[in-house]
Enzyme design. Structure first.
Site, PDB file in Angstrom:
ATOM      1  N   SER A 207       0.856  -1.190   0.000  1.00  0.00           N
ATOM      2  CA  SER A 207       0.000   0.000   0.000  1.00  0.00           C
ATOM      3  C   SER A 207       0.885   1.230   0.000  1.00  0.00           C
ATOM      4  O   SER A 207       2.004   1.214   0.537  1.00  0.00           O
ATOM      5  CB  SER A 207      -0.891   0.024   1.249  1.00  0.00           C
ATOM      6  OG  SER A 207      -1.546   1.277   1.376  1.00  0.00           O
TER       7      SER A 207
ATOM      8  N   TYR B 222      -1.643  -0.272  10.144  1.00  0.00           N
ATOM      9  CA  TYR B 222      -1.806  -0.797   8.782  1.00  0.00           C
ATOM     10  C   TYR B 222      -0.609  -0.417   7.913  1.00  0.00           C
ATOM     11  O   TYR B 222      -0.074  -1.239   7.160  1.00  0.00           O
ATOM     12  CB  TYR B 222      -3.097  -0.237   8.186  1.00  0.00           C
ATOM     13  CG  TYR B 222      -3.383  -0.655   6.768  1.00  0.00           C
ATOM     14  CD1 TYR B 222      -3.993  -1.880   6.498  1.00  0.00           C
ATOM     15  CD2 TYR B 222      -3.070   0.172   5.700  1.00  0.00           C
ATOM     16  CE1 TYR B 222      -4.272  -2.267   5.189  1.00  0.00           C
ATOM     17  CE2 TYR B 222      -3.339  -0.196   4.390  1.00  0.00           C
ATOM     18  CZ  TYR B 222      -3.940  -1.417   4.140  1.00  0.00           C
ATOM     19  OH  TYR B 222      -4.211  -1.796   2.848  1.00  0.00           O
TER      20      TYR B 222
END
Length: 250
Positions: free
Chosen positions: A145, A159
């Site tokens: 990501s 995350y």
């Protein structure tokens, strides 16, 4: 080709499964809980021109991952590609407010789960001969990501940290498996139109941040899937140990 995709019942995993089906590939559609969504993905893959089966497994549990790979091999035979996509996020907040239970759940799925799946692929992919290595026909694609390099402050640094681990895994595992003819790469999506924005409690985040990218819009799951399927394909036979940003320039 026989391709196993974790977390394939929705979002980027689903889009990748359908695009793989359009290539005529066989797809293992892994899901954690939503059997209805997984079966809908199976139907979509078949309509696109491929074959597919839905396989339930919690990727954070080793026994589930072993059973997942067993089921895929039993149905389709040897696996040529694995997309390590399954992941979760949680409500946006600064790290100081995060409970250890949240941290453990996020890291168990996004880091431990990814490593177990990548490890199992590494164990099961056969070593290639010198001639076969020229085509590098087996491949692992990890989903990272843009959060890994942006940090996601005040939203989800947990995350982001997980995805930083995925970036490192792609580099190290590519070096381990390259001599065996196995390619390992990662794809780093940016602001993509999936359900994950609602899951962090900010459904307006998609347009708010997406409109600030150089391309002026959020991306689609299908656009990320194009990069993943290319990395799985023979067209990417000399690409390993790299990370492709699909971020609209962000």
């Amino acid at each position: 080709m026989n391709i196993l995709i974790t977390g394939a019942s929705r979002g980027i995993g689903r889009a990748t499964a359908i695009l793989a089906g359009a290539r005529g590939w066989n797809v293992g559609v892994n899901y954690a809980n939503d059997a209805t969504a997984a079966e809908a993905t199976v139907q979509a893959v078949q309509q696109a021109g491929g074959q597919a089966i839905a396989i339930q497994a919690d990727v954070s549990q080793e026994a589930d991952v072993l059973a997942l790979f067993d089921a895929m091999e039993k149905h389709f035979g040897s696996i040529q590609g694995v997309v390590v996509n399954a992941g979760i996020n949680a409500t946006s907040m600064p790290l100081a407010e995060m409970a250890v239970e949240r941290l453990r759940k996020v890291f168990d799925t996004n880091v431990l789960g990814a490593y177990i799946c990548a490890r199992e692929a590494a164990r099961r992919f056969p070593a290639s001969s010198s001639s076969e290595r020229k085509s590098s026909s087996t491949s692992i694609v990890l989903l990272s990501s843009a959060a890994a390099r942006l940090g996601s402050p005040n939203e989800c640094v947990d995350y982001a940290g997980c995805k930083g681990a995925i970036d490192t895994l792609a580099i190290g595992l590519a070096k381990e498996l390259g001599p065996k003819g196995v390619r390992v790469n990662a794809v780093r999506p940016g602001i993509i139109n999936t359900e994950i924005h609602a899951s962090v409690g900010d459904p307006e985040r998609l347009e708010r941040i997406g409109n600030q990218t150089p391309l002026g819009r959020p991306g689609s799951a299908e656009e990320v899937a194009e990069a993943i399927v290319w990395l799985l394909s023979p067209q990417a036979s000399y690409v390993t140990g790299t990370n492709i940003d699909v971020t609209g320039g962000r």
